[in-house]
Design an enzyme around this catalytic site. Structure first.
Site, mmCIF file in Angstrom:
data_model
loop_
_atom_site.group_PDB
_atom_site.id
_atom_site.type_symbol
_atom_site.label_atom_id
_atom_site.label_comp_id
_atom_site.label_asym_id
_atom_site.label_seq_id
_atom_site.Cartn_x
_atom_site.Cartn_y
_atom_site.Cartn_z
ATOM 1 N N CYS A 1 11.009 4.168 16.510
ATOM 2 C CA CYS A 1 11.913 3.357 17.166
ATOM 3 C C CYS A 1 11.773 3.703 18.836
ATOM 4 C CB CYS A 1 13.516 3.529 16.635
ATOM 5 S SG CYS A 1 14.440 2.279 17.888
ATOM 6 N N ASP B 1 1.061 -1.356 0.093
ATOM 7 C CA ASP B 1 0.099 0.191 -0.091
ATOM 8 C C ASP B 1 1.094 1.224 -0.010
ATOM 9 O OD1 ASP B 1 -2.313 1.365 0.095
ATOM 10 O OD2 ASP B 1 -2.727 1.142 2.204
#
Length: 405
Positions: free
Chosen positions: A338, A272
């Site tokens: 992260c 996508d």
């Protein structure tokens, strides 16, 4: 037929949409097909349905309809979808349909059809008006709420997809409580990460610890009030990974490549977020899905998710829970999210393992979770303003989670 299951997300109206959400990453994909009307014709639809059945190992197959806004195709199109699925479905197979929508075009006729054919509806809803309308348009929150109520009246299975942008991230309790107040029991929280032309993260993106704090803020509300009653996709994915099961979300898989896209004209793309002119794998009119899914190009694309990880990721204690997140969010091999992923997974890991232990003993999560609730409540209530924040960010509580609504 392929040996491994895969997933195809169909874009029957391409990037066409009846809203212009400011943060939408897909709207500009319409430029790829500037010379054609972004509508899937009947020939392409049948070629897709047939090829999907032929390539898929079965016996459970899921069709996902997205956009843009797929309801722009009209109800007749989806009645035809069901007709073709019945035509080509092998004996004994089970077929499921899901449809992601902004809800604007839904009415009683739509809702009756969706209920009758048991479509699972993903409704895009970012929270209360001051958050939802900020990027989706003034007054759209109330339109979505009306669509939600319509779907509930008709008994349509529905989950809510909430985009977490920089504004949302500051109000996890507000967002969660608003959705719960509306009766939402299945939630997905999707982080918004966008880059400008200079490669810099945009101001509306949610980054680093902010996303982790948002998830922890939602998790606190969930663990104290709604375990066993409300299902949050990220939490379910964490439990699944800790239990040693395959990742239930592609972003948390070690590799990717099994979630492809078909555009309105039959072009197939690897993902996508990678619908780009130089990445098209082929067209459904020219070759079968089995060929494109197993192509060397698609296999290399999938492996790259792991091979391109930064060296620091390989030393991370929660690597096997997030696997570096989605490649689209990375800079030099490390995800913009992260710090947030690490904070969330580290904070909730022990609690989730306890829940898994309870489940292994034959109890429900709700039955055995009281010790977790007591621990969480005590931990946060005892935090002083100048104490380290319980979320583990390293900041003082007053400069971290105490600021969140």
């Amino acid at each position: 037929m392929t040996m491994q299951p895969f997933h195809i997300m169909a874009k029957p109206a391409g990037a066409s949409c009846n809203l212009r959400c400011a943060y939408c990453f897909y709207l500009d994909k319409i430029d790829l097909y500037a010379e054609s009307a972004p509508r899937m014709d009947d020939e392409t639809l049948e070629a897709f349905v047939r090829s999907y059945f032929e390539a898929f190992p079965g016996p459970h197959i899921s069709f996902a309809w997205q956009g843009g806004e797929p309801t722009l195709m009209g109800l007749d199109f989806f009645e035809r979808v069901v007709e073709l699925q019945q035509k080509w479905c092998p004996s004994g197979w089970q077929v499921e349909n899901s449809l992601q929508t902004n809800g604007v075009l839904l009415d009683d006729a739509w809702a009756a059809f969706l209920a009758r054919e048991d479509f699972l509806i993903g409704l895009s809803w970012d929270g209360p008006p001051h958050i939802h309308d900020l990027h989706r348009g003034a007054g759209t929150c109330e339109v979505v709420r009306s669509a939600w109520e319509l779907l509930q009246r008709h008994g349509v299975r529905t989950n809510v997809l909430t985009v977490v942008h920089s504004g949302t991230a500051q109000e996890p309790k507000t967002v969660y409580d608003y959705l719960r107040g509306a009766g939402v029991e299945h939630m997905q929280f999707i982080p918004l990460i966008r880059f400008d032309d200079g490669g810099q993260v945009t101001d509306d993106s949610v980054v680093g610890l902010d996303y982790g704090r948002f998830l922890i803020g939602v998790w606190k509300q969930w663990i104290e009030q709604d375990v066993g009653k409300v299902f949050v996709q990220t939490f379910e994915a964490a439990l699944s990974s800790l239990a040693g099961m395959p990742a239930s979300l592609c972003v948390f898989s070690k590799t990717c490549g099994s979630n492809l896209i078909i555009e309105h004209n039959g072009d197939i793309y690897p993902c996508d977020h990678f619908v780009e002119a130089d990445r098209v794998l082929g067209n459904i009119h020219n070759e079968g899905l089995d060929v494109m899914v197993t192509s060397s190009e698609q296999q290399a694309f999938g492996e790259q998710k792991h091979s391109d990880l930064a060296a620091t990721c390989h030393e991370c204690p929660v690597l096997t829970l997030c696997w570096g997140g989605c490649p689209k969010d990375r800079v030099d091999g490390e995800s913009i999210l992260c710090a947030g992923y690490k904070r969330f997974f580290e904070y909730t890991k022990d609690y989730h393992q306890y829940i898994l232990q309870v489940l292994a003993e034959g109890k429900t999560a709700a039955e055995g979770v009281q010790p977790v609730i007591d621990s969480v409540v005590k931990q946060w209530k005892s935090a002083g303003r100048n104490d380290p924040c319980p979320c583990g960010s390293g900041r003082k509580y007053k400069r971290c989670c105490a600021l969140l609504a």
